[in-house]
Design an enzyme around this catalytic site. Structure first.
Site, PDB file in Angstrom:
ATOM      1  CG  ASP A 400      -1.811   1.356   1.259  1.00 34.37           C
ATOM      2  OD1 ASP A 400      -2.222   1.438   0.287  1.00 34.37           O
ATOM      3  OD2 ASP A 400      -2.097   1.707   2.470  1.00 34.37           O
ATOM      4  CE  LYS A 401      -0.128   7.191  -2.448  1.00 38.57           C
ATOM      5  NZ  LYS A 401       0.276   8.226  -1.202  1.00 38.57           N
ATOM      6  CG  PHE A 695     -14.986   7.556   3.280  1.00 39.74           C
ATOM      7  CD1 PHE A 695     -14.796   8.091   1.839  1.00 39.74           C
ATOM      8  CD2 PHE A 695     -14.358   6.101   3.298  1.00 39.74           C
ATOM      9  CE1 PHE A 695     -13.899   7.815   1.078  1.00 39.74           C
ATOM     10  CE2 PHE A 695     -13.406   5.878   2.424  1.00 39.74           C
ATOM     11  CZ  PHE A 695     -13.200   6.591   1.283  1.00 39.74           C
ATOM     12  CE  LYS A 719     -14.230  14.448   4.570  1.00 47.37           C
ATOM     13  NZ  LYS A 719     -13.258  15.103   5.924  1.00 47.37           N
ATOM     14  N   GLY A 844      -5.104   3.602  -3.520  1.00 50.63           N
ATOM     15  CA  GLY A 844      -6.293   4.276  -4.171  1.00 50.63           C
ATOM     16  C   GLY A 844      -6.125   5.513  -4.655  1.00 50.63           C
ATOM     17  CG  LEU A 911       1.773  -1.529 -16.203  1.00 48.09           C
ATOM     18  CD1 LEU A 911       1.530  -0.784 -17.536  1.00 48.09           C
ATOM     19  CD2 LEU A 911       1.287  -2.979 -16.287  1.00 48.09           C
ATOM     20  CE  LYS A 950      -5.047  -0.748  -2.115  1.00 49.15           C
ATOM     21  NZ  LYS A 950      -4.766  -0.175  -0.879  1.00 49.15           N
TER      22      LYS A 950
END
Length: 1286
Positions: A400-401, A695, A719, A844, A911, A950
């Site tokens: 994940d980032k 959310f 938002k 994401g 990629l 994922k």
């Protein structure tokens, strides 16, 4: 007593779909039968009972084929025809192994039993209909339908629907740390029928019925409704439920009715215990055991055929032979006899040894100080106990980032409103200085945690007194905590942009200056956008507000008068022709202003806010002027104003609320139905909160429906992700919508700013709004309530309802939030790539953001070629994938060197694929093309990925490429990916503990992955692989001694070794040295493995297995035939012949271990000495005192006589040296060819040993209370510095 009348008859067939709950003391017989059918609250996590232990434990152990094999051999040895030696001797191995495993299981199960007993005997207040009062009751006696009363700091005993809270607004706060690891408080709400706060709740007056879904393990979902006696139904959801194991915080008293108890509670249904995965090495082990079985069958067939031929050709035997038995039948019997004799070829103790070694490996991993994070006070957690060796075989890492590669500590960086970009350059300069400061510590970053764990943990010290109405929390724990709170950056990390601040502060101007040209540079519509933008940042969240001296759900603020009365504000906006505010009196609010403000934060307990009677009598003003609000607890106003604490569920929310506060748009207080917001130039205003659409990962946005504090209009503020909001804000409708040309310009400029933010690596969000008509809201609200009260398809109905509301939005602007990289992330990724591990990033975020982060962490270098895949349809995706494959193939010659050395400067391919294209690429017909392309790329960036995508990507690579995969993440959206991978790594970051609780290993920071894989993973795999080979070697070598003897005894199954010695040789005398090797051996120094990641390569290949088997055959030949030729022609008997053979085999096997060991300590020397000493002690005592034992292989007098002859020692010495010469030559040659990792190893260890020992001693002194100390006596085992072994 009132009888609960159900409106319909309860049929049994309805129960599988839903659950009916009512008071347990109700007189309705049908209801009583239903409630009794539910489980009690007694828990039992033990696997066995007193009666079931023996059969159940045996049944579980028989799942191992090796155990079945040895039980079969033990039973076979009781058959007289094929009996090899005394039947009781053959029982020893299997009984010993089964007993050791059973004792371990009993110990573990007793610990579970003790824990269950403590939990079941905890006390709670349970309502007794007989005594008309609450009585103390054990948790185990609570049942569905009971009413339970809880006080502050008490743990919830069962899943309950919240019926009453002492808080006047019907809210309750819980801490879910015991459930999901999150320490920030969660708010729960009393169901809609709840009595007023000034009336005491009485269970006797509860005549409602609850219907809800059956028990499930989804912690975030609860479907159901409560039907009152009047027939009115009110929907129930997760915010109305108190879950077992959570803790009541900041609330004096709550009462609930139990709906799930015991093992049906969500906490127990999620309690799966330690994760169990089967490692790749274990799967290969089974294959090797099958080869050993095949080898055993071949050896037994040779013996059987040989015996048959020997009998057939036997003439005039000088010893007794059964002449009536045919050679074929005798050969058949010998086959089974040889199966018994050669049974030790299968290493029965190997499985137990592997488990012991893994526990030792985990101990040293867990106590490695290099993987301890001092700021978080956390270390690595090993949650899966049986896949340590898989850490050394990883080929693909999926990361994940946000929160994994980055800090997940968000800082508001810049924004765009009305198509105008505000760069916040001063804030950028401060952040640059902040990042470059080498001495920045935890105090520099605690601000943006908002809901930081340290603050949350202090709520455990909350003092709740039932006789007191004051609840004081969040007192400073230590001087360090005070320092964090007083740090100037702990208030805000945002420096306002001067241009934006000037425009927003125009609201502060007096009405007298309206004609002075103040707004000549700022259009009225732009000012509307700015006001709405910051109002959305302030209220479109779930942030809980608190102050250091107050509970989190109530805030006392300074008594102040708004800068303008609301009537003046109304006149000002009318003068401005402020389009959203031109009709101040219409539409009218459904409730009067007086009743509205009087209900907002009514006078209650502990610092609640009280608004006095409004002085403004204007009927057209939607909200009367709150001139002041009192501090009922008497705390200092100014101090609390500047020390508001925001408890946010995500760092993004905290950053946005801090940013709004920097512009003086401050969220001051929150209740379930109202907000208190301070606007610049206006002061504090109450905002009616009508609905919150939280959310979720499907919608990728959240919305709130509020009554505008100035206009009284119904407004939806939304938002969310820019990819979603930009689509929903394409065509805003309404009489107040801007012109198409102007709005198109705003959208175009905002999109440009979003792209620029993404290129800078910022996290982007869009802000939008929508004005609702009263009738439109009424229609939507009816459908929403119907969806909330639905049990079947509830999620689908809620999603559809939210999508119906969130359409035709008006885009207000966008935000860019910076999320800094964690320390040493680029170095870690570079090391993993040099180790031959491919790194994929699944995020994401936008593609531009992902690419920017890839550049920052050196996943994408300047010499690499970036391939992007963004398609609008499936056909275009197929064509693009084929085109990219051709492009990569054309550059294959230049990439070949890159694949061999990922750190080189040659060109590689990266990629980057977006979520929509990834959806098509994962479909069946495009899957192969996507895999072919990704295999040729050095790395892959999957952007805009959903949690489901994922997990699908990880599963696709794992199953189709047949590679070892590792997934690492820190949030709930990474759980599915972590669970699908062969090895799941959770990072204990800012997004709760869901990822950690679903993982196999948990680490504090991403850079710890480097040492976990390259050092510990390499060591664990190398140790276990070689230990398994050693087990096969020593068993094959020893068994072949018996096999060679068959050529000289007519293949009769006779042995030249005592049966007890034969059984205990592998089971006891040579079993401990491999365990020490498997735990302590280090083939390469830790710093060498980190400096040269190329050493991280798999060492266990099928050819090594067969080389080991051949070496065992060679050594067995030497060990048998040298004594044979030395004693040829002598008058020694069989056991005297076997004595030097057995002794030589012992020395060969033990010294073979020494040759293969890379680390030798006093522990190794002691174990080797004890192994040899135990053998000699046993055989000497056995041959001296056992007169009638082990017929016909009685050792009486054999060993003392052999040990007294010099020839015995000569034979043992020559045999041992000759057998080990090839192994010594091979090891010397290998070390000559590969000297780099070994030459400096001893020097490094010696240089660092004293420093390491001192560090370990300091650690043990400082952390003695936390558990077992780290070993400080052997510095060669676990390193504490870069140059020391770990």
């Amino acid at each position: 007593m009132h009888s609960l009348k159900l409106p319909f008859h309860i049929h049994r067939e309805r129960l599988p779909r839903k659950r009916i709950v009512g008071p347990s003391f109700a007189e309705d017989e049908d209801l009583k039968k239903v409630l009794k059918s539910y489980q009690s609250n007694k828990i039992r996590t033990t696997k066995y009972s007193f009666l079931s232990f023996l059969p159940k434990n045996l049944f579980e152990q028989l799942h191992r084929i090796a155990n079945i094999y040895f039980i079969f051999l033990a039973a076979l040895n009781f058959v007289p025809v094929v009996e090899a030696f005394q039947p009781e001797v053959s029982l020893v191995p299997i009984v010993l192994v089964l007993s050791v495993t059973a004792i371990k299981d009993v110990f573990e199960d007793f610990r579970r039993f003790h824990s269950d007993r403590l939990v079941n005997r905890q006390l709670c207040d349970l309502y007794s209909s007989a005594q008309k009062d609450y009585v103390d009751c054990c948790w185990k006696d609570v049942r569905v339908g009971d009413f339970v009363r809880l006080s502050c700091n008490e743990i919830i005993p069962a899943d309950m629907v919240l019926l009453y809270s002492s808080d006047p607004r019907g809210v309750c706060y819980i801490e879910t740390a015991n459930l999901d690891g999150e320490t920030n408080l969660k708010q729960r709400q009393v169901v809609g029928f709840a009595p007023q706060s000034d009336s005491q709740f009485s269970p006797e007056n509860f005549h409602s019925r609850i219907e809800c879904e059956n028990p499930n393990n989804d912690l975030n979902r609860f479907r159901g409704f409560i039907e009152h006696a009047s027939g009115v139904r009110v929907g129930l959801h997760s915010s109305n439920v108190l879950l077992r194991s959570c803790t009541i915080r900041n609330t004096e008293t709550v009462i609930g009715i139990v709906v799930y108890a015991g093992h049906e509670t969500k906490a127990m249904m999620n309690n799966s215990g330690p994760r169990y995965k089967r490692s790749l090495l274990e799967r290969r082990l089974n294959r090797d055991i099958l080869w050993c079985v095949a080898l055993l069958i071949v050896m037994c067939l040779i013996a059987a055929v040989g015996h048959g031929l020997w009998l057939k050709n036997l003439k005039d035997p000088i010893f007794q032979v059964d002449g009536e038995m045919s050679p074929a039948l005798a050969a058949f019997y010998v086959f089974w006899t040889m199966i018994i004799v050669l049974q030790v070829l299968i290493p029965i103790s190997l499985y137990v040894s592997i488990e012991i070694v893994k526990l030792g490996q985990i101990y040293f991993i867990h106590n490695d100080l290099d993987m301890y994070n001092e700021e978080q006070d956390s270390r690595i957690q090993c949650r899966a106990l049986n896949i340590t060796e898989d850490l050394g075989q990883i080929q693909y890492v999926f990361s994940d980032k946000t929160g994994t590669l980055t800090e997940n500590k968000m800082v508001f960086r810049r924004c765009s409103i009305f198509g105008v970009e505000y760069p916040h350059e001063e804030n950028a300069r401060r952040l640059a200085v902040y990042e470059e400061d080498p001495n920045r510590g935890a105090s520099r970053t605690v601000t943006l945690k908002s809901a930081c764990s340290r603050k949350s943990l202090t709520c455990r010290s909350l003092s709740c007194n039932r006789s007191s109405v004051s609840l004081h929390t969040l007192t400073a724990e230590s001087g360090e905590e005070d320092q964090l709170s007083s740090h100037p950056q702990a208030k805000t990390d945002v420096v306002p942009d001067p241009a934006l601040e000037k425009k927003l502060n125009s609201l502060c101007s007096s009405l007298l200056h309206l004609s002075d040209g103040l707004f000549k540079t700022t259009s009225n519509l732009e000012l509307t956008y700015i006001t709405d933008f910051f109002l959305a940042l302030t209220i479109c969240n779930t942030v809980v507000v608190s102050s250091p001296g107050q509970p989190r759900h109530v805030v006392s603020g300074p008594a102040r008068t708004p800068l303008k009365s609301l009537e003046e504000i109304k006149v000002m906006f009318q003068r401005l022709s402020f389009s959203p505010f031109t009709t101040m009196s219409t539409p009218q609010m459904k409730s009067s202003p007086r009743s509205f403000t009087s209900r907002l934060f009514i006078r209650g307990k502990s610092g609640s806010l009280t608004f006095p009677t409004p002085t403004n009598n204007s009927p057209s003003c939607p909200n009367p002027e709150p001139e002041s609000y009192e501090e009922t607890n008497g705390s200092s106003g100014e101090d609390s104003e500047d020390e508001l604490l925001y408890e946010a569920e995500s760092p993004d929310e905290a950053a946005l609320v801090h940013a709004a506060r920097a512009y003086h748009c401050t969220l001051r207080a929150r209740s379930p139905e109202n907000l208190l917001v301070e606007l610049p130039g206006i002061g504090s205003l109450p905002v009616r909160l009508l609905h919150v659409l939280p959310f979720d990962s499907n919608r990728k946005r959240m919305s709130v429906v509020v009554r505008h504090p100035l206009t009284g209009e119904l407004v939806v503020y939304t938002k969310g992700a820019d990819s979603v909001i930009m689509d929903l804000a394409e065509r805003p409708k309404g009489r107040k919508a801007p012109s198409a040309e102007l709005y198109s310009h705003i959208r175009e400029q905002t999109q440009k700013h979003l792209d620029a933010y993404a290129r800078e690596g910022l996290r982007t969000l869009c802000i939008a709004k929508k004005v609702l008509e009263e009738e439109e809201y009424d229609v939507w609200m009816k459908r929403q309530l119907l969806a909330e009260s639905s049990i079947e398809n509830r999620e689908e109905l809620l999603l559809e309802s939210a999508q119906r509301l969130e359409t035709n939005l008006t885009l207000l602007g966008s935000t860019g939030i910076v999320d800094r990289l964690q320390e040493e992330v680029p170095e870690t990724i570079e090391a993993l790539q040099r180790a031959g591990i491919k790194v994929w990033v699944l995020t994401g975020d936008k593609q531009e953001t992902a690419i920017n982060i890839a550049n920052a962490c050196k996943l994408l270098r300047s010499s690499d070629q970036l391939l992007t895949a963004n398609c609008d349809n499936k056909d275009a995706c197929a064509a693009l994938l084929n085109e990219l494959i051709v492009e990569v193939q054309c550059g294959q010659e230049g990439v070949s060197e890159q694949r061999e050395d990922p750190s080189s400067g040659s060109t590689g391919f990266i990629l980057a694929i977006d979520g929509r294209t990834l959806d098509w690429a994962l479909q069946e017909d495009l899957r192969s093309s996507f895999l072919e392309l990704s295999r040729k790329c050095k790395a892959v960036l999957c952007c805009r990925s959903t949690p489901l995508q994922k997990s699908k990507v990880v599963q696709l690579v794992r199953d189709h490429l047949r590679v070892m995969t590792l997934a690492v993440g820190d949030g709930a959206n990474d759980v599915s990916m972590i669970q699908v991978a062969d090895v799941g790594i959770g990072i204990s970051g800012q997004e709760g503990m869901q990822a950690v609780m679903s993982s196999d290993f948990a680490i504090p920071r991403f850079h710890h992955l480097r040492k976990l894989l390259l050092v510990h993973g390499h060591w664990c795999y190398h140790r276990l692989a070689n230990m398994i080979l050693y087990f096969f070697y020593k068993n094959v070598m020893y068994v072949n001694l018996l096999f060679w003897y068959q050529f000289f005894c007519g293949f009769s199954g006779s042995v030249m070794i005592n049966s007890w010695v034969l059984i205990l040789f592998n089971l006891l005398f040579t079993s401990v040295p491999p365990l020490i090797y498997g735990v302590l051996d280090q083939d390469t120094a830790a710093d060498a493995l980190e400096e040269h990641p190329e050493l991280y390569q798999a060492v266990y290949v099928p050819s090594i297995f067969w080389i080991t088997i051949l070496d065992a055959f060679y050594q067995s030949c030497i060990c048998f035939f040298i004594p044979y030729f030395a004693l040829a022609g002598s008058d020694v008997d069989g056991l005297s012949f076997g004595s030097p053979i057995n002794t030589s085999a012992l020395f060969i096997i033990l010294l073979h271990q020494v040759i293969e060991s890379h680390t030798l300590t006093w522990i190794h020397a002691l174990v080797l000495f004890l192994s040899a000493a135990s053998y000699f002690a046993f055989v000497l005592l056995f041959s001296t005192f056992c007169i009638v034992c082990s017929h016909p292989t009685n050792l009486l007098g054999v060993e003392p006589r052999q040990l007294s002859t010099p020839l015995f020692y000569v034979i043992c010495a020559v045999t041992t040296v000759t057998a080990l010469i090839p192994r010594i030559f091979f090891r010397s040659l290998f070390n000559t060819v590969h000297p780099s990792a070994l030459l400096t190893k001893d020097q490094r260890q010696e240089a660092a040993s004293e420093s390491y020992r001192r560090r370990m001693q300091r650690w043990n002194q400082n952390h003695a209370r936390t558990g077992l100390p780290v070993c400080a006596d052997n510095p060669g085992l676990v390193p504490g510095q870069e140059e020391v072994l770990s």
